[in-house]
Scaffold this active site. Structure first.
Site, PDB file in Angstrom:
ATOM      1  N   CYS A  96     -92.492 -14.049  62.624  1.00 19.04           N
ATOM      2  CA  CYS A  96     -91.061 -13.659  62.337  1.00 19.04           C
ATOM      3  C   CYS A  96     -90.394 -12.384  62.810  1.00 19.04           C
ATOM      4  CB  CYS A  96     -90.961 -13.428  60.728  1.00 19.04           C
ATOM      5  SG  CYS A  96     -91.380 -14.956  59.716  1.00 19.04           S
ATOM      6  N   GLU A 113     -92.726  -9.596  63.146  1.00 18.78           N
ATOM      7  CA  GLU A 113     -94.069  -8.656  63.229  1.00 18.78           C
ATOM      8  C   GLU A 113     -93.965  -7.939  64.681  1.00 18.78           C
ATOM      9  OE1 GLU A 113     -94.086 -11.580  61.870  1.00 18.78           O
ATOM     10  OE2 GLU A 113     -95.517 -11.901  60.552  1.00 18.78           O
ATOM     11  N   GLU A 127     -99.545  -7.341  53.684  1.00 20.45           N
ATOM     12  CA  GLU A 127     -98.130  -7.723  53.279  1.00 20.45           C
ATOM     13  C   GLU A 127     -97.650  -7.856  51.966  1.00 20.45           C
ATOM     14  OE1 GLU A 127     -98.321 -11.700  55.146  1.00 20.45           O
ATOM     15  OE2 GLU A 127     -98.164 -10.910  57.056  1.00 20.45           O
TER      16      GLU A 127
END
Lengths: 85, 904
Positions: free
Chosen positions: B508, B510, B642
């Site tokens: 996405c 990163e 995360e």
């Protein structure tokens, strides 16, 4: 010979598990619909001399010294040992 | 009728359908810019739109058969032999009119399970699937004509098709062997071996409870062990496969029996090079099988134009199976092949393309100069590239593919940024990439624009036009912030200033380290970027902050399952800081146990299932002879922690601070009772809807918690430039980003913060009770990490951006801000300029990422009610674009609920 379904012919490319395209006509067709006569047979294990059917849809491939599970419906276009019965 | 949550929010002055900065027209407003792809691409796109996600046994069958033959081999060679067999036996599937070809399996949208990674689904579901396959064999013709609902998802079995996990379709003839193959990997898969060793980790029981309570979303070692990284196409593009084989052979001669001073793994280089050769040979056979098929099709096709195209395709494929590409179309075709080879080697989501326009520029420049290609044909090819990338379906567990990824594959393409000298890296090909993305709007490749003040204005304005198509891309990422992060995380591994500029987005959003390589084409040298690091789909994945807070408040007990997850703390929270302190203790306990268990999973993976082809691509494996598992990549400190649910957590802490510890309006015990009672509402699970708006009061006359609920909803909320709550965000971010460095990957390197939600805010919200900010049990969290909770950002986008930038974004791999804008708010050239200035304002404040959904919410509501009318409607979720009909309802509801900006 029994009539071929599209998914058993060389003139068919699968869009997905249920339908595909007839390369000869360019039409969208169902995988299990009967193909017109004269369409080429798709090499599959069930047409191969090395394939031995056991029970249901499962069988064995006897091409190697070491036999291995197989199933008749598997495409064999890329199999070097494929030998049509 | 029972009072809904929406009504309650309205009473509190919070509109779930909040329009900020004006009012949308009563009528539906379409997106301003609409483009059409070329006719050829329309044809291929229509095939995609009708294609079901399909799997079969071909690759796993041949992989397993070959693997089991070679128990006398070194693990890396044994795996290479299995991969070679898998690639060599893939049936080619070439479709009429396509100019680019090669796909994952023998379907337009094909995939396959990898039981050597995880087989438990098929083992445990085996009987059920088998029975279903038998039943399918006698299915009626009427059923046969039914195609699956939900876009390409096969949500139910039909005809001769069996649904697997509600996502993939498999022919009933394939099921018995699929189950038998899975059984062959029982106790041998990465999942099963990991499980054996994980149980030796002290606290393993807590880890299992953490997974059951959905505090953590998934194990990364056997679900998606690679991905969220940037590929590197350099070696095949520079040398061609035959030369790589020669290099590998020369290296084998050099290293055989020679440890070169490395007594631990020096000797392994021989086996590694041997493995690389084997896999490349498999890939070459795979390409040549496609070439032979193109040749065959040419011979049987009556249409002369089509026949010629097949011949040309065959010629290209035969050539690039061995040599450096000669033309742009050959180079693009080779990147397609390399890409699919990598995602066939392992279960991967987020194998991102990187800066493709800069990688392919040498061929583009020379073909255009020589008159070998037109810009129009380049755009057409780039449009087909989008069809091909969108057709890639990763195969992983239901929770991962559905719950986390929404079926997305995140083949993100980056444009912009700077070159090694720090000058704008934008080239003409990148303009065409944006044009193709506008003309053929499809989820893949989603586009990341690396924003830098030096980028050309007309390029940025073109990007505004693409955003206005509603495709959800390009997203904007801050080049300066990314470079700063590169230094902080990879400085210890030798990152230089010039190399920090080679970063790209993987997955996405990163941030990934890359490197520059010199490519020579027809005697001219070019500097091209590419990925140079390990995956970031690895580490401690998606820890739900609101859920950890729930367990903090309730003495370590999950209020949904009533299980004692964490050791009881038995503390009475007398001060606000006490809550923080305990939250941090539970957070650290969570991260520590997940760190150790995931490290074991990845250790099993690297010993039995290591990347060989992907390693060959990544600098500096081919030079050093060490693959990913022996730290062969240039940058290896990529494991991360995360988080999920930032806004709800921060808002909850603000509500507790204000009402319990500052104003003393309520005691903590009273608020806990209200949470347990879900503020008098039914739970989302009771009404079987996770929609925020649909939540219903249990009893319309029951008002016990109404005032408290109202007050908590009225407490300061993140996103309004309010220091009271923004300071809580800063406190969290400063601590979290620093704390992540305490956890180390299996490579002994420090982790870092990653702050994206993907789709986990739906699934983890579903498992979380009501929260002190007034959110109700089971409902979706706010998306992303910097987005506000729907309807609570009442002061406009600039205030939201001020709140989001109270902390230093370069301390984290990323941050994520999603904004929904009504099409009329950015209409015309003036609207485009306003949008660009809004983005610039955020970047200048130090924000890392912002992206936009340009859509009239009324269309989303209509699409939810009438999905059949919206097969091609795309929306931006959280770092990715997806077809509306392929997104779960909880996330659809959240998208509808997001604040819609009418003007700013």
């Amino acid at each position: 010979m029994d009539k071929l379904t599209y998914r058993d012919t060389r003139d068919y490319v699968a869009i997905d598990v249920d339908k595909g395209i007839d390369h000869r006509t360019g039409q969208l067709v169902h995988a299990d619909a009967v193909a017109p006569e004269g369409y080429a047979v798709l090499p599959k294990c069930k047409h191969c001399k090395h394939y031995q059917q056991d029970e249901g849809t499962v069988g064995k491939c006897m091409a190697d010294e070491q036999e291995f599970i197989a199933y008749g419906d598997m495409a064999a276009i890329t199999c070097r040992d494929y030998t049509q019965v | 009728m029972a009072k809904t949550f929406k009504d309650t929010l309205k009473d509190a002055g919070i509109s779930m359908d909040l329009e900020s900065g004006g009012h949308a027209p009563d009528y539906l407003v379409e997106r301003e810019i609409k483009k059409e792809p070329h006719e050829r691409i329309k044809y291929l796109k229509e095939i995609y739109m009708d294609a079901l996600s399909s799997i079969n046994n071909e690759f796993p069958y041949w992989y397993t058969r070959e693997y089991l033959k070679h128990d006398n081999e070194m693990p890396v060679v044994r795996r290479a032999m299995a991969l070679k067999a898998g690639f060599s036996h893939l049936t080619p599937a070439i479709f009429p009119r396509e100019l680019l070809t090669v796909r994952k399996g023998p379907f337009f949208r094909g995939s396959f399970p990898m039981p050597w990674l995880t087989e438990s689904f098929f083992v445990t579901q085996g009987d059920a699937l088998y029975q279903e396959s038998v039943k399918r064999g006698s299915a009626s013709a009427g059923e046969h004509s039914k195609f699956g609902a939900g876009g390409g998802n096969v949500t139910e079995s039909f005809g001769n098709v069996v649904s697997v996990a509600g996502k993939f379709g498999v022919r009933q003839e394939e099921v018995p062997v699929m189950v038998k193959l899975a059984h062959m990997w029982k106790d041998k898969s990465v999942e099963d071996i990991s499980n054996t060793y994980e149980q030796m980790v002290p606290g393993y029981d807590i880890k299992e409870k953490i997974m059951r309570s959905v505090i953590c979303m998934f194990d990364s070692g056997f679900t998606l062990p690679q991905g969220r990284e940037v590929i590197n196409y350099y070696y095949p593009l520079q040398y061609g496969f035959d030369s790589i084989l020669r290099i590998a052979q020369e290296k084998m001669d050099e290293v055989a029996g020679n440890a070169d001073g490395d007594g631990m793994v020096g000797m392994n280089r021989l086996y590694n090079y041997h493995a690389v050769k084997l896999v490349i040979e498999g890939v070459q056979t795979w390409i040549e099988n496609y070439a032979l098929e193109a040749q065959r099709l040419s011979s049987v096709t009556q249409d002369k134009t089509q026949s010629k195209e097949y011949d040309e395709m065959a010629d290209r494929l035969f050539y690039i199976a061995h040599y450096q590409p000669r033309t742009f179309i050959e180079a693009l075709q080779l990147t397609e092949i390399i890409h699919i080879a990598v995602v066939n080697e392992d279960a991967i989501s987020g194998m991102s393309v990187g800066r493709l326009g800069q990688v392919l520029y040498p061929w583009f420049e020379q073909d255009i100069a020589a008159g070998r290609i037109t810009e129009d044909l380049v755009i057409e090819l780039l449009e087909q590239d989008r069809v091909m990338k969108t057709s890639i379906d990763p195969f992983a567990s239901t929770g991962v593919v559905g719950g986390v990824l929404s079926g997305n594959s995140f083949n993100t393409l980056s444009v912009g940024g700077v070159n090694s000298n720090g000058d704008s890296a934008v080239n003409r090909l990148e303009y065409l990439i944006l044009q193709a993305a506008a003309r053929n709007a499809m989820p893949q490749s989603t586009i990341a624009l690396h924003y830098d003040e030096k980028l050309p204005e007309d390029f940025l304005m073109l990007a505004m036009d693409v955003i206005k198509t509603g495709a959800g891309y390009p997203a904007f990422m801050n080049n300066d912030i990314a470079e700063q992060f590169m230094f902080k995380q990879y400085g210890a591994e030798g990152m230089t200033v010039a190399e920090s500029r080679a970063w790209s987005i993987g997955g996405c959003l990163e941030t990934q380290p890359g490197c520059w390589k010199t490519l020579t084409l027809n005697g001219k040298q070019y500097e091209i970027p590419g990925g140079a690091c390990q995956p970031t789909s690895v580490g401690i994945h998606f820890v739900a902050m609101p859920k950890v807070l729930e367990l903090t408040l309730f003495n370590g007990v999950d209020q949904r399952t009533k299980e004692q997850v964490y050791p009881a703390h038995n503390r009475e929270f007398l001060a606000y800081d006490d809550v923080w302190d305990q939250f941090k203790q539970y957070w650290q306990l969570t991260c520590r146990v997940l760190e150790r268990c995931n490290n074991l999973q990845h250790d099993i993976w690297r010993k039995n299932n290591m990347a060989i082809f992907n390693s060959m691509l990544k600098p500096d494996c081919l030079d050093s002879g060490h693959l990913i598992n022996e730290l062969g990549y240039r940058y290896n400190a990529t494991y991360n922690v995360e988080s999920c649910g930032t806004a709800n957590f921060v808002n909850s802490m603000a509500a507790l601070k204000k009402h319990v510890f500052d104003d003393h309006s309520y005691t903590l015990a009273e608020i806990k009772l209200a949470i347990q009672d879900n503020f008098g509402f039914k739970t989302a699970h009771e009404i079987n809807s996770f929609s925020l708006a649909d939540q219903q009061k249990r009893d319309a006359g029951e008002t016990t918690y109404d005032q408290m609920h109202f007050d908590l909803l009225q407490a300061p909320k993140y996103g309004n430039d309010d220091p009271y709550v923004d300071q809580i965000l800063k406190t969290w971010e400063d601590w979290f980003c620093s704390d992540c460095h305490n956890y180390k990957s299996l490579y002994g390197l420090p982790m870092y913060a990653c702050q994206i939600s993907v789709s986990t805010h739906g699934a983890q919200g579903s498992a979380t009770m009501a929260t002190p900010d007034g959110r109700l049990s089971g409902t979706t969290y706010a998306d992303a990490s910097m987005s506000a909770y729907p309807g609570t950002d009442r002061n406009g986008p600039f205030a939201l951006m001020s709140s989001a930038t109270v902390w230093d974004h370069s301390n984290s791999q990323n941050s994520q801000l999603n904004i929904k804008i009504h099409p009329s708010a950015i209409k015309g050239t003036e609207g485009s300029r306003k949008l660009l200035e809004l983005i610039r304002a955020y970047m200048r404040k130090g924000g890392f990422h912002v992206q936009f959904n340009v859509v009239d919410t009324k269309i989303l509501r209509d699409a939810q009610a009438n999905p059949g009318n919206y097969r091609d409607l795309m929306v931006r979720v959280a770092g990715f674009t997806q077809y509306w009909v392929e997104i779960g309802k909880s996330v659809q509801d959240e998208l509808i609920a997001r604040t819609e900006y009418e003007g700013f």
